[in-house]
Design an enzyme around this catalytic site. Sequence first.
Site, PDB file in Angstrom:
ATOM      1  N   LEU A   1       5.293   8.505  11.965  1.00 13.97           N
ATOM      2  CA  LEU A   1       4.831   7.300  11.249  1.00 13.97           C
ATOM      3  C   LEU A   1       4.032   7.611   9.984  1.00 13.97           C
ATOM      4  O   LEU A   1       3.028   6.973   9.698  1.00 13.97           O
ATOM      5  CB  LEU A   1       4.002   6.394  12.181  1.00 13.97           C
ATOM      6  CG  LEU A   1       4.719   5.800  13.386  1.00 13.97           C
ATOM      7  CD1 LEU A   1       3.794   4.786  14.084  1.00 13.97           C
ATOM      8  CD2 LEU A   1       6.022   5.110  13.016  1.00 13.97           C
TER       9      LEU A   1
ATOM     10  N   CYS B   1       7.561   3.695  19.011  1.00  8.55           N
ATOM     11  CA  CYS B   1       7.728   4.978  18.325  1.00  8.55           C
ATOM     12  C   CYS B   1       7.457   6.099  19.317  1.00  8.55           C
ATOM     13  O   CYS B   1       6.364   6.180  19.878  1.00  8.55           O
ATOM     14  CB  CYS B   1       6.780   5.111  17.137  1.00  8.55           C
ATOM     15  SG  CYS B   1       6.872   6.762  16.410  1.00  8.55           S
TER      16      CYS B   1
ATOM     17  N   ILE C   1      18.021  -0.737  19.524  1.00  6.52           N
ATOM     18  CA  ILE C   1      17.031   0.045  20.229  1.00  6.52           C
ATOM     19  C   ILE C   1      16.300   0.961  19.237  1.00  6.52           C
ATOM     20  O   ILE C   1      16.857   1.313  18.192  1.00  6.52           O
ATOM     21  CB  ILE C   1      17.686   0.939  21.321  1.00  6.52           C
ATOM     22  CG1 ILE C   1      18.717   1.879  20.690  1.00  6.52           C
ATOM     23  CG2 ILE C   1      18.275   0.110  22.420  1.00  6.52           C
ATOM     24  CD1 ILE C   1      19.368   2.857  21.664  1.00  6.52           C
ATOM     25  N   ASN C   2      15.083   1.343  19.578  1.00  4.82           N
ATOM     26  CA  ASN C   2      14.439   2.454  18.877  1.00  4.82           C
ATOM     27  C   ASN C   2      15.143   3.739  19.343  1.00  4.82           C
ATOM     28  O   ASN C   2      16.103   3.691  20.115  1.00  4.82           O
ATOM     29  CB  ASN C   2      12.940   2.481  19.194  1.00  4.82           C
ATOM     30  CG  ASN C   2      12.118   3.113  18.078  1.00  4.82           C
ATOM     31  OD1 ASN C   2      12.546   4.111  17.482  1.00  4.82           O
ATOM     32  ND2 ASN C   2      10.962   2.571  17.796  1.00  4.82           N
TER      33      ASN C   2
ATOM     34  N   GLY D   1      21.704   7.978  15.666  1.00  2.00           N
ATOM     35  CA  GLY D   1      23.048   8.299  15.195  1.00  2.00           C
ATOM     36  C   GLY D   1      24.101   7.902  16.223  1.00  2.00           C
ATOM     37  O   GLY D   1      23.781   7.370  17.287  1.00  2.00           O
TER      38      GLY D   1
ATOM     39  N   GLY E   1      21.606   1.214  16.486  1.00  2.00           N
ATOM     40  CA  GLY E   1      21.787   2.461  17.220  1.00  2.00           C
ATOM     41  C   GLY E   1      23.129   3.050  16.837  1.00  2.00           C
ATOM     42  O   GLY E   1      24.162   2.675  17.390  1.00  2.00           O
ATOM     43  N   GLY E   2      23.142   3.916  15.857  1.00  2.00           N
ATOM     44  CA  GLY E   2      24.355   4.639  15.490  1.00  2.00           C
ATOM     45  C   GLY E   2      25.448   3.823  14.841  1.00  2.00           C
ATOM     46  O   GLY E   2      26.620   4.206  14.879  1.00  2.00           O
TER      47      GLY E   2
END
Lengths: 283, 307
Positions: free
Chosen positions: B72, B128, B195-196, B221, B247-248
């Site tokens: 961060l 995070c 999503i994170n 990714g 997400g990717g």
Amino acid sequence: MVSKKKLQFKAKLLYNKREKGSFFRLKILAPAIAASCLPGQFVTLRLTDGCQPLLRRPFSIHRISGSGVEILYELVGRGTQILSQKRPGEYLDIIGPLGNGFNYPLSAIRYPLSILVAGGMGVAPLLFLAERLAYSVERRAHSKGRLYAKRYPLNAFVLIGAKNKNQILCEKEFRKFGCTVKIATDDGSKGYKGKVTQLLQHLLSTIDHRLSTIYGCGPRPMLKEISRICQRRNLAAQLSLEEHMACGIGACLGCAVDTKEGYKTVCKDGPVFDADRIIWEAE
Amino acid sequence: MKLSVNIGKLKLKNPVMVASGTFGYAGEFAGFIDINKLGAIVTKTITLKPRPGNPAPRTCETPAGMLNAIGLENPGADAFLKEKLPALNKIGIPVIASIAAETPGELKEIINLLNDAQVNAIELNLSCPNVKSLQSTISGSPLIAQDAQATHNWVRAVRKATRKTIIAKLSPNVADIAEIALAAQRAGADAVSLINTITAMSIDTKTRRPVLANITGGLSGPAVRPVAVRMVWEAYQKIKVPIIGMGGIMDVQSALEFFIAGASAINIGTANFINPRASIEIISGLKQYLKENKIKDINNLIGSLRT
């Protein structure tokens, strides 16, 4: 030095051939990059449309010839393996020129002696620098209103270090630009037996180096040692750093380097930094 | 053909945004794309005070993905408002400020600052994986978004402090994503982001050291995409507020998976690093898909999974 314009396009591969051993040289048609880039800047290439490898790969700009950008690279992993199999006529997604290059014209005027120190692949951006240094002294000679029939001699030493003689690159090219080239190899198979930084120490103790600038590119321990040597002798050094990169354009903040001004990005704030700004990690 | 979607009070002209942490504060991309073609920008996460971030190496490549442990890094709320936000506002599309805080007191302060600023929505980063001091002290779970009660408490605190649209950014590192999403909804979140990154690590076998200085990092990714699509689908069946899926996502095909699974909008993240034009190409790809399939409104595609 900064060239702000960033470009992304599909560029045609003009050639891609083995230089020697595991070293390759390629040339890609990129007129806009060729016209605006500076020594020390880099480009990123996307090697496949798929996800293996996923990320773009950064490469120093090695030379400019006409509208072409040359890259010197070593076969080290999956990415460069794929790159080495690309054939002339194929197109590669290129972004560049990226980053801040060497601050050379200023230095060439204030510090007429240049010492370029390359470790292994570190020769890649330094050859481009040597060419521009040679060009800048030539131009300076003209600007004083005197025309020289011959190229004004470039006052530059190039120290190249590698494991053995088979890994010494670009020696002839540097000489062509008027540089005095000295070699160091770990095994003594060519030139001085030992580290290129020892060769640098030796050189500095034998010449009048008060008005010199040192430019370095190579492995991190080498750059750290150059930094130490220059600090002791109160010499200015510009070092080109490397770090794991994801984006190459300053967005992800992945390629952090610790400096006296806090973390900086190698890709956008660098890759060239003044040696006295960098905070090196303890041994 | 309609591409616009609503996220809380926020009206997006199209559902394609750029994910927090992958687009800086937009300036880096100005040379590559017309940023004002995007649905919105989600900023790099901002904390009240500046954060230096983690030591290098911070990123590495993994099969079909990458790890990051940036930590961060950001200039802090004041510098964001003074130095970054004016340029973001000039672009002319909604700005979603991603925020994180270490304490409820800090959270309140940063929300107060943003209430008076020209930001269109707040994405609350509860997930995070790379910052230890931001982790939940309430429940013993490493991340706030790994605990339904902690998620509820933090979203509630933000809800009480602002009338702006709140998006809760949730973590995939949980057993039941729908339960956490439901807690965020109950606490007053206008939307959830899914999503994170997935907590992950990579080892250099020559040195036996972790590749990242932080040891672990977040995986993103294409490698995470199937996990993300599954989580969007699971949450979609339980919650009513819109889901922002990510997400990717690399191209229009992968973007479509998220809409069909139940996402009302999407974020493009890692793809920005590989192809700065990815988000713009996905917007035109969506238009083409809707046209070819005679779908008049993208909202008709959302959650249209056939099972």
